[in-house]
Write an enzyme that holds these catalytic residues in place. Structure first.
Site, PDB file in Angstrom:
ATOM      1  N   SER A 110     -18.433 -13.020  29.945  1.00 40.74           N
ATOM      2  CA  SER A 110     -18.732 -13.152  28.915  1.00 40.74           C
ATOM      3  C   SER A 110     -20.260 -13.202  27.918  1.00 40.74           C
ATOM      4  CB  SER A 110     -18.571 -14.902  29.391  1.00 40.74           C
ATOM      5  OG  SER A 110     -17.748 -15.307  27.809  1.00 40.74           O
ATOM      6  N   ASP A 135      -7.097 -13.594  25.262  1.00 44.49           N
ATOM      7  CA  ASP A 135      -8.292 -13.923  25.295  1.00 44.49           C
ATOM      8  C   ASP A 135      -8.814 -14.551  23.986  1.00 44.49           C
ATOM      9  OD1 ASP A 135     -11.188 -14.297  25.815  1.00 44.49           O
ATOM     10  OD2 ASP A 135     -11.475 -13.036  27.061  1.00 44.49           O
ATOM     11  N   HIS A 163      -9.359 -15.739  28.677  1.00 45.44           N
ATOM     12  CA  HIS A 163     -10.987 -15.040  28.714  1.00 45.44           C
ATOM     13  C   HIS A 163     -10.977 -15.282  30.728  1.00 45.44           C
ATOM     14  CE1 HIS A 163     -15.107 -14.719  27.707  1.00 45.44           C
ATOM     15  NE2 HIS A 163     -15.228 -16.206  28.125  1.00 45.44           N
TER      16      HIS A 163
HETATM   17  C1  MLT Z   1     -21.048 -16.224  23.690  1.00 45.61           C
HETATM   18  O1  MLT Z   1     -21.503 -16.931  22.719  1.00 45.61           O
HETATM   19  O2  MLT Z   1     -21.545 -15.470  24.369  1.00 45.61           O
HETATM   20  C2  MLT Z   1     -19.359 -15.323  23.975  1.00 45.61           C
HETATM   21  O3  MLT Z   1     -18.649 -17.111  23.035  1.00 45.61           O
HETATM   22  C3  MLT Z   1     -19.032 -15.982  25.115  1.00 45.61           C
HETATM   23  C4  MLT Z   1     -18.952 -17.443  25.522  1.00 45.61           C
HETATM   24  O4  MLT Z   1     -18.775 -18.091  25.630  1.00 45.61           O
HETATM   25  O5  MLT Z   1     -20.145 -17.736  25.923  1.00 45.61           O
END
Ligand code: MLT
Length: 204
Positions: free
Chosen positions: A102, A152, A183
């Site tokens: 992520s 996701d 996710h």
């Molecule tokens: C981010 O902010 O890098 C992406 O949206 C994934 C997350 O939720 O961390």
């Protein structure tokens, strides 16, 4: 940067750079690193940005909307941290493979986008395109695995496909593994990552 370093049993093996998701820390992905390659060294880093107390690797303006200036700054900081850590711990700077989930996958993607020789390869679990409209370095020798969810809600599948196309256009050999579990980082995609890692790096 706050981190954990574990020296591997075999010094010619890669160093796995572990990068957690939002709200995680440097302990989260240690079991995953062990599953991918129990003999490799591990460098697991904690993101320095806090969003309501949750560690991240760079700031965002809203969900899925990144603060580009901060992203560029934090990417440079991580790249330089890797240079310093390789000297401090004596690992091969040219043999670092990132494993990110992520937000951690997004900073790993940003390393690929901004620095030609920062990573030897990367496993990106549920990544997005870190930055658009920029020229990427030559990634001909940098294989990448993307694992993503077709459903996701945080990292839409189109983002994963766009990322694959951009990395391939820069010369990278990209494999993509699809899931249907939103996710979540699932056991099946970690198993897929372990298989890809073995196939891609064991003979080199
Ligand atoms: C981010 O902010 O890098 C992406 O949206 C994934 C997350 O939720 O961390």
């Amino acid at each position: 940067m706050k981190h954990i370093y574990k020296q591997g049993q075999i010094s010619t093996k890669p160093t796995l750079l572990l990068l957690h998701g939002t709200g995680g820390n440097e302990h989260d992905l240690l079991p995953l690193g062990n599953l991918i390659d129990p003999e490799a060294s591990v460098l697991s880093v904690r993101g320095e940005v806090l969003e309501h107390g949750m560690p991240r690797f760079f700031r965002r303006l809203a969900e899925g909307v990144f603060d580009e200036e901060d992203l560029i700054y934090r990417t440079k900081q991580l790249h330089e941290f890797l240079n310093e850590a390789s000297k401090e711990y004596g690992f091969d700077r040219n043999n670092v493979i990132a494993i990110g989930y992520s937000n951690g996958a997004n900073i790993a993607g940003s390393l690929l986008f901004h620095y030609e020789n920062s990573l030897r390869g990367a496993i990106l679990h549920h990544p997005m395109v870190p930055r658009r409209g920029m020229e990427l370095p030559n990634l001909a020798n940098v294989p990448v695995l993307i694992t993503a969810g077709k459903n996701d809600p945080i990292c839409p599948s189109q983002e994963s496909m766009d990322l694959q196309n951009l990395l391939e256009a820069a010369g990278s050999a990209v494999s993509i593994h699809w899931e249907m579990n939103g996710h979540a980082l699932t056991q099946t995609e970690v198993t897929a990552a372990a298989g890809w890692y073995q196939q891609t790096f064991s003979s080199r």
